[in-house]
Design a protein around this motif. Sequence first.
Motif, PDB file in Angstrom:
ATOM      1  N   LEU A   1       0.819  -1.220   0.000  1.00 46.11           N
ATOM      2  CA  LEU A   1       0.000   0.000   0.000  1.00 46.11           C
ATOM      3  C   LEU A   1       0.851   1.267   0.000  1.00 46.11           C
ATOM      4  CD1 LEU A   1      -2.645  -1.052   2.697  1.00 46.11           C
ATOM      5  CD2 LEU A   1      -2.793  -1.323   0.215  1.00 46.11           C
ATOM      6  N   GLU A   2       2.154   1.112  -0.018  1.00 47.88           N
ATOM      7  CA  GLU A   2       3.053   2.263   0.101  1.00 47.88           C
ATOM      8  C   GLU A   2       2.762   3.299  -0.989  1.00 47.88           C
ATOM      9  OE1 GLU A   2       7.844   3.253   0.328  1.00 47.88           O
ATOM     10  OE2 GLU A   2       7.147   1.195   0.109  1.00 47.88           O
ATOM     11  N   GLY A   3       2.700   4.548  -0.568  1.00 46.17           N
ATOM     12  CA  GLY A   3       2.485   5.644  -1.498  1.00 46.17           C
ATOM     13  C   GLY A   3       1.049   6.027  -1.701  1.00 46.17           C
ATOM     14  N   GLN A   4       0.103   5.222  -1.204  1.00 47.99           N
ATOM     15  CA  GLN A   4      -1.324   5.539  -1.353  1.00 47.99           C
ATOM     16  C   GLN A   4      -1.797   6.380  -0.169  1.00 47.99           C
ATOM     17  OE1 GLN A   4      -3.907   2.208  -2.469  1.00 47.99           O
ATOM     18  NE2 GLN A   4      -2.104   0.969  -2.917  1.00 47.99           N
ATOM     19  N   GLU A   5      -2.569   7.402  -0.476  1.00 44.61           N
ATOM     20  CA  GLU A   5      -3.123   8.229   0.595  1.00 44.61           C
ATOM     21  C   GLU A   5      -4.412   7.641   1.148  1.00 44.61           C
ATOM     22  OE1 GLU A   5      -3.620  12.266  -0.561  1.00 44.61           O
ATOM     23  OE2 GLU A   5      -1.456  12.639  -0.765  1.00 44.61           O
ATOM     24  N   VAL A   6      -5.181   6.978   0.291  1.00 43.75           N
ATOM     25  CA  VAL A   6      -6.429   6.341   0.711  1.00 43.75           C
ATOM     26  C   VAL A   6      -6.365   4.870   0.308  1.00 43.75           C
ATOM     27  CG1 VAL A   6      -8.940   6.267   0.433  1.00 43.75           C
ATOM     28  CG2 VAL A   6      -7.757   8.472   0.496  1.00 43.75           C
ATOM     29  N   VAL A   7      -6.636   4.012   1.277  1.00 41.49           N
ATOM     30  CA  VAL A   7      -6.632   2.578   1.004  1.00 41.49           C
ATOM     31  C   VAL A   7      -7.974   1.993   1.435  1.00 41.49           C
ATOM     32  CG1 VAL A   7      -4.137   2.452   1.352  1.00 41.49           C
ATOM     33  CG2 VAL A   7      -5.670   1.943   3.261  1.00 41.49           C
ATOM     34  N   ASP A   8      -8.329   0.864   0.858  1.00 42.34           N
ATOM     35  CA  ASP A   8      -9.526   0.148   1.282  1.00 42.34           C
ATOM     36  C   ASP A   8      -9.078  -0.890   2.303  1.00 42.34           C
ATOM     37  OD1 ASP A   8     -11.735  -1.504   1.622  1.00 42.34           O
ATOM     38  OD2 ASP A   8     -12.427  -1.217  -0.434  1.00 42.34           O
ATOM     39  N   ALA A   9      -9.258  -0.575   3.573  1.00 41.36           N
ATOM     40  CA  ALA A   9      -8.751  -1.441   4.630  1.00 41.36           C
ATOM     41  C   ALA A   9      -9.457  -2.788   4.682  1.00 41.36           C
ATOM     42  CB  ALA A   9      -8.880  -0.742   5.986  1.00 41.36           C
ATOM     43  N   ALA A  10     -10.646  -2.884   4.102  1.00 40.04           N
ATOM     44  CA  ALA A  10     -11.336  -4.169   4.042  1.00 40.04           C
ATOM     45  C   ALA A  10     -10.807  -5.018   2.898  1.00 40.04           C
ATOM     46  CB  ALA A  10     -12.840  -3.960   3.899  1.00 40.04           C
ATOM     47  N   ARG A  11     -10.811  -4.473   1.695  1.00 44.13           N
ATOM     48  CA  ARG A  11     -10.423  -5.238   0.502  1.00 44.13           C
ATOM     49  C   ARG A  11      -8.914  -5.402   0.362  1.00 44.13           C
ATOM     50  NH1 ARG A  11     -14.219  -7.691  -3.368  1.00 44.13           N
ATOM     51  NH2 ARG A  11     -16.169  -7.288  -2.297  1.00 44.13           N
ATOM     52  N   ASP A  12      -8.152  -4.385   0.815  1.00 48.70           N
ATOM     53  CA  ASP A  12      -6.705  -4.438   0.612  1.00 48.70           C
ATOM     54  C   ASP A  12      -5.956  -5.030   1.798  1.00 48.70           C
ATOM     55  OD1 ASP A  12      -7.132  -3.193  -1.811  1.00 48.70           O
ATOM     56  OD2 ASP A  12      -6.723  -1.182  -1.048  1.00 48.70           O
ATOM     57  N   TYR A  13      -6.646  -5.191   2.937  1.00 49.11           N
ATOM     58  CA  TYR A  13      -5.942  -5.652   4.127  1.00 49.11           C
ATOM     59  C   TYR A  13      -6.725  -6.745   4.869  1.00 49.11           C
ATOM     60  CZ  TYR A  13      -3.197  -5.321   8.472  1.00 49.11           C
ATOM     61  OH  TYR A  13      -2.402  -5.596   9.561  1.00 49.11           O
ATOM     62  N   ALA A  14      -7.852  -6.381   5.462  1.00 51.37           N
ATOM     63  CA  ALA A  14      -8.539  -7.289   6.385  1.00 51.37           C
ATOM     64  C   ALA A  14      -8.890  -8.633   5.758  1.00 51.37           C
ATOM     65  CB  ALA A  14      -9.806  -6.618   6.928  1.00 51.37           C
ATOM     66  N   GLN A  15      -9.450  -8.628   4.556  1.00 50.46           N
ATOM     67  CA  GLN A  15      -9.927  -9.883   3.972  1.00 50.46           C
ATOM     68  C   GLN A  15      -8.787 -10.843   3.673  1.00 50.46           C
ATOM     69  OE1 GLN A  15     -11.848  -9.737   0.193  1.00 50.46           O
ATOM     70  NE2 GLN A  15     -10.065  -8.976  -0.884  1.00 50.46           N
ATOM     71  N   HIS A  16      -7.618 -10.321   3.349  1.00 46.33           N
ATOM     72  CA  HIS A  16      -6.521 -11.189   2.912  1.00 46.33           C
ATOM     73  C   HIS A  16      -5.909 -11.987   4.056  1.00 46.33           C
ATOM     74  CE1 HIS A  16      -6.429  -9.608  -1.164  1.00 46.33           C
ATOM     75  NE2 HIS A  16      -6.590  -8.400  -0.641  1.00 46.33           N
ATOM     76  N   ILE A  17      -5.993 -11.480   5.261  1.00 45.96           N
ATOM     77  CA  ILE A  17      -5.314 -12.127   6.389  1.00 45.96           C
ATOM     78  C   ILE A  17      -5.929 -13.488   6.698  1.00 45.96           C
ATOM     79  CG2 ILE A  17      -4.700 -11.870   8.822  1.00 45.96           C
ATOM     80  CD1 ILE A  17      -4.783  -8.758   8.207  1.00 45.96           C
ATOM     81  N   PRO A  18      -7.239 -13.595   6.972  1.00 48.68           N
ATOM     82  CA  PRO A  18      -7.787 -14.932   7.213  1.00 48.68           C
ATOM     83  C   PRO A  18      -7.773 -15.820   5.977  1.00 48.68           C
ATOM     84  CG  PRO A  18      -9.541 -13.294   7.181  1.00 48.68           C
ATOM     85  CD  PRO A  18      -8.256 -12.540   7.186  1.00 48.68           C
ATOM     86  N   MET A  19      -7.870 -15.239   4.781  1.00 41.89           N
ATOM     87  CA  MET A  19      -7.787 -16.074   3.576  1.00 41.89           C
ATOM     88  C   MET A  19      -6.447 -16.787   3.514  1.00 41.89           C
ATOM     89  SD  MET A  19      -9.913 -14.319   0.436  1.00 41.89           S
ATOM     90  CE  MET A  19      -8.862 -12.906   0.210  1.00 41.89           C
ATOM     91  N   ARG A  20      -5.360 -16.068   3.822  1.00 41.72           N
ATOM     92  CA  ARG A  20      -4.038 -16.690   3.779  1.00 41.72           C
ATOM     93  C   ARG A  20      -3.872 -17.716   4.907  1.00 41.72           C
ATOM     94  NH1 ARG A  20       1.137 -15.701   1.825  1.00 41.72           N
ATOM     95  NH2 ARG A  20      -0.029 -14.938   0.015  1.00 41.72           N
TER      96      ARG A  20
END
Length: 423
Positions: free
Chosen positions: A156-175
């Motif tokens: 996510l480096e360099g982004q001012e706005v991120v989607d914390a659900a789609r770009d972060y939260a969902q990926h953790i339990p999936m992995r």
Amino acid sequence: MTVDDRFGQDYREALEERPLGIRNEIITGPVSDWATDFSHAEPEWAADPYPIQDDLRQRCPIARTERFGGAWLPTRYEDVAAIAYDTERFSSRAIIVSNVRPPLELAPVGSVPPISSDPPFHHHARRLLLPAFTKTAVARREAETRAFCHSLIDALEGQEVVDAARDYAQHIPMRVIADMLGFPPEDGPQFREFVENALEGVNAPPEVRIPRMEKLFDYLLTQIRDHVDHPRDDLTTYLVNVELHGRKLEQSHVAGTMALLLIAGIDTTWSAIGASLWHLAKTPADRERLVAEPELLPTAMEELLRAYAPVTMARLVKEDMHWGGVDMKAEDWVLLSFPAANRDPAQFDRAADVVIDREVNRHAAFGLGIHRCVGSHLARMELRVALEVWLERFPVFGLSDSAPVTWATGQVRGPRTLPIRVG
């Protein structure tokens, strides 16, 4: 015995039996009165169910609807707990309210054991899973989970706005779940589709829902075949080989348990992480305190689980009866709203407030009774690590006004999109 013997024809025949019991009831549409016509599949429920639950708790503690073919919604902690513990009068063979009632013949195993199992089978099916979810087993996954969280934030480096659900939260339990089951991590997008189909597509007609579920079980069958041909040290190989009462598990049991772990293990934790980040993004005082006092996080995490419990489970009434002042009919659904129970002022002081240093907190976020979440240690580890890494990397953040926050409909509630300003 070949893989096709165990997981081929019999599996197909079992799958073809799933449409039995279908009642194509209409679920969605404007609610006339939440006390007599509730629907947890409505957008206003997804957006903010708590005022609705509070109102019902005051004037109609056990709400009724004719949708879904008939359902009840208790909102007091004592009622939710009583039903959760009462396995004599309430069956768990179906835990997702929809326009489908699985046939009675599925009991006591259910389609996704052990959560869909009734006693006495439930005890034995649950015990098979316990070794994989002990605190010791979960602790071995923490370092890898932490490293993965950091890698997500690196991206996510360099982004001012991120989607914390789609770009972060969902990926953790999936992995984490993919690693536990021995599934390819690149299959994550399919997992999201399986989750959304199973939990959010409950009003789709049978001719739509059945092919969706077939797609899920076809995927699981492929994974089972691969593990039979190439055994390794993971939970799928364990389920394929483990014995219950001296016999290997039925193919439907193996696939059903895998489906449970894949769907419930992902969406519940994804939702809890997202809701916690949403709260901290909109509550600067709590965010600042946790950054300054990281040792408070385990206590705060339990409060976030209480206040934003993601999971509502269902039961089916076994026989006609008078219960809690209402007349329940056999095969009526009962929605066990653990989120509503967690905000009952008769059970919790300042129930509507999020008190991140709350010391006494016997919440029901992981359920109550024999079906209390077998993966609670794993979920807690994922939530804690996800929040620790996020707060370390983004000590200052807040909600963005670039797009709205959207929430999942149905029985597992969490942010589906969560725009957060981090830059």
